[in-house]
Design a protein around this motif. Structure first.
Motif, PDB file in Angstrom:
ATOM      1  N   LYS A 119      30.434  47.714  41.708  1.00 12.05           N
ATOM      2  CA  LYS A 119      28.988  47.582  41.547  1.00 12.05           C
ATOM      3  C   LYS A 119      28.590  46.172  41.112  1.00 12.05           C
ATOM      4  N   ILE A 120      29.488  45.503  40.406  1.00  8.66           N
ATOM      5  CA  ILE A 120      29.189  44.146  39.938  1.00  8.66           C
ATOM      6  C   ILE A 120      29.211  43.152  41.101  1.00  8.66           C
ATOM      7  N   ILE A 121      30.169  43.326  42.028  1.00  9.64           N
ATOM      8  CA  ILE A 121      30.343  42.344  43.112  1.00  9.64           C
ATOM      9  C   ILE A 121      29.099  42.231  43.996  1.00  9.64           C
ATOM     10  N   PRO A 122      28.463  43.334  44.454  1.00  9.67           N
ATOM     11  CA  PRO A 122      27.227  43.174  45.247  1.00  9.67           C
ATOM     12  C   PRO A 122      26.111  42.465  44.481  1.00  9.67           C
ATOM     13  N   GLN A 123      25.998  42.717  43.179  1.00  9.35           N
ATOM     14  CA  GLN A 123      24.992  42.020  42.377  1.00  9.35           C
ATOM     15  C   GLN A 123      25.291  40.529  42.296  1.00  9.35           C
ATOM     16  N   CYS A 124      26.578  40.173  42.184  1.00  7.55           N
ATOM     17  CA  CYS A 124      26.951  38.753  42.157  1.00  7.55           C
ATOM     18  C   CYS A 124      26.612  38.066  43.477  1.00  7.55           C
ATOM     19  N   ILE A 125      26.890  38.756  44.585  1.00  6.91           N
ATOM     20  CA  ILE A 125      26.588  38.168  45.899  1.00  6.91           C
ATOM     21  C   ILE A 125      25.087  37.993  46.069  1.00  6.91           C
ATOM     22  N   ALA A 126      24.304  38.960  45.588  1.00  8.19           N
ATOM     23  CA  ALA A 126      22.846  38.870  45.699  1.00  8.19           C
ATOM     24  C   ALA A 126      22.295  37.710  44.880  1.00  8.19           C
ATOM     25  N   ARG A 127      22.957  37.385  43.783  1.00 11.45           N
ATOM     26  CA  ARG A 127      22.507  36.283  42.926  1.00 11.45           C
ATOM     27  C   ARG A 127      23.214  34.974  43.244  1.00 11.45           C
ATOM     28  N   GLU A 128      23.925  34.930  44.377  1.00 12.55           N
ATOM     29  CA  GLU A 128      24.537  33.710  44.915  1.00 12.55           C
ATOM     30  C   GLU A 128      25.649  33.159  44.024  1.00 12.55           C
ATOM     31  N   PHE A 129      26.392  34.041  43.396  1.00 14.13           N
ATOM     32  CA  PHE A 129      27.598  33.596  42.697  1.00 14.13           C
ATOM     33  C   PHE A 129      28.713  33.413  43.724  1.00 14.13           C
ATOM     34  N   THR A 130      29.516  32.362  43.530  1.00 17.22           N
ATOM     35  CA  THR A 130      30.600  32.074  44.481  1.00 17.22           C
ATOM     36  C   THR A 130      31.945  32.636  44.023  1.00 17.22           C
ATOM     37  N   ASP A 131      32.093  32.897  42.707  1.00 18.50           N
ATOM     38  CA  ASP A 131      33.360  33.410  42.201  1.00 18.50           C
ATOM     39  C   ASP A 131      33.098  34.346  41.031  1.00 18.50           C
ATOM     40  N   LEU A 132      34.017  35.292  40.867  1.00 15.35           N
ATOM     41  CA  LEU A 132      33.966  36.240  39.758  1.00 15.35           C
ATOM     42  C   LEU A 132      35.288  36.193  39.008  1.00 15.35           C
ATOM     43  N   ILE A 133      35.216  35.982  37.685  1.00 16.65           N
ATOM     44  CA  ILE A 133      36.411  35.961  36.839  1.00 16.65           C
ATOM     45  C   ILE A 133      36.301  37.119  35.845  1.00 16.65           C
TER      46      ILE A 133
END
Length: 349
Positions: free
Chosen positions: A182-196
């Motif tokens: 659920k976190i990854i789609p929100q990150c993509i929507a907010r234009e994050f390029t990486d998740l740590i």
């Protein structure tokens, strides 16, 4: 009464034997201590014969004494050989032969067929078409989201906060019980390029998940030897907001090349050298050591470094295609200890 008398006599005999052995050892130690009181040097102890075995000595104290003497003799012989070799090299001068390279696990590494040649056209083509091509072509700038596992403790939270000061344009958010899917789609929507994601066990950080967005790949690392800034001796002042340089060492194989490009894509492509800050990912025997330093120019010729922290060590466990998916994800590489760790000189990065 007779039994008690026999026991006391046997124990008395054993104590006499122990005293005699101790006196014998003291006399032997005193004899080997150099000059006697009369000033006469005692004769040198004979060298140990080739077939001599210390393990055959039954007396424990005597065995320990002889082992100590044997170690001292070995040390003296080694030092004498070094001095002799040094004198020979000084006498020969420029004609002296080159020094032999010591054998280590690193330089005796088993050759890997996937070792990257920088001039290889296939490697250049793969780099131009992989998931990090837009970053290296300066089409996108990194934007990082740093989070933790559920209900993190103080040490993990502080590590995330300190990482956010090392990686520019990074933001720390608390997990709040959300699943990574659920976190990854929100990150993509907010234009994050990486998740740590920093995982923990028993209040200590023990894992790191690095996922490149939006199309992957995702790497899972084991984390150890974590040291926060307050735990580092002689550390410098807190880092500034300047963009640091990045150093990637010993990522030689195709797998290591991919991991190195993942780390490089976390930092902007235009370092600010005026800040004198450098982040290092050093790979040695498949362990990746992270350090964060600042240059110190002591004079025009002398340059030092000062560690700022934090520091930690990570080891790759798996590399997955696409974003994080523990059930249906396709893995490019998985560490299998029983199959892959058969040789100490075989490395994968």
């Amino acid at each position: 009464m007779a039994k008690a008398g026999r026991k006391s006599s046997s124990s008395w005999k054993k104590s006499l034997k122990r005293k005699a052995a101790a006196e014998e050892i003291q006399e032997a130690a005193g004899a080997g201590d150099g000059a006697t009181e009369s000033g006469v040097q005692p004769p040198k102890a004979a060298a140990f014969p080739p077939g001599f075995s210390i393990s055959e000595i039954k007396n424990k104290q005597r065995r320990h004494l002889m082992f100590t003497r044997w170690k001292q003799q070995q040390r003296k012989e080694k030092l004498a050989a070094k001095k002799k070799l040094k004198k020979e090299r000084e006498a020969l001068g420029d004609k002296a032969p080159p020094k032999p390279v010591p054998k280590t696990i690193d330089n005796q590494r088993v050759y890997d067929e996937t070792t990257v040649d920088p001039n290889d056209e296939e490697v250049a083509y793969d780099e131009s078409t992989d998931e990090f091509a837009s970053y290296f072509n300066k089409q996108t700038s990194p934007k990082i989201l740093i989070t933790t596992s559920d209900r993190p403790h103080g040490r993990t939270v502080r590590l995330c906060e300190q990482l956010s000061t090392v990686i520019p344009n990074s933001h720390v958010y608390y997990r709040r019980g959300l699943a990574l899917k659920k976190i990854i789609p929100q990150c993509i929507a907010r234009e994050f390029t990486d998740l740590i994601v920093i995982n923990e066990d028993r209040k200590t950080p023990n894992g790191l998940i690095l996922s490149h967005l939006p199309n992957g790949p995702t790497a899972h690392f084991k984390m150890s030897s974590v040291r926060l800034r307050k735990e580092i001796k002689r550390r410098g002042k807190d880092p500034t907001e300047h963009i640091p340089e990045i150093i990637l060492n010993n990522f030689t194989t195709r797998l290591g090349h991919s991991i190195g490009r993942m780390f490089a894509s976390l930092f902007p492509h235009n370092p600010q050298f005026i800040g004198r800050q450098v982040a290092t990912f050093h790979n040695q025997r498949d362990y990746i050591f992270f350090r964060f330093h600042r240059y110190i120019f002591r004079s025009e010729k002398k340059v030092g470094i000062q560690e700022l922290g934090p520091r930690f060590t990570i080891k790759l466990r798996s590399l997955q295609k696409g974003t994080f998916d523990s059930k249906y994800g396709e893995y490019e590489w998985v560490h299998k200890p029983r199959e892959m760790d058969t040789s100490r000189r075989k490395f994968h990065l």
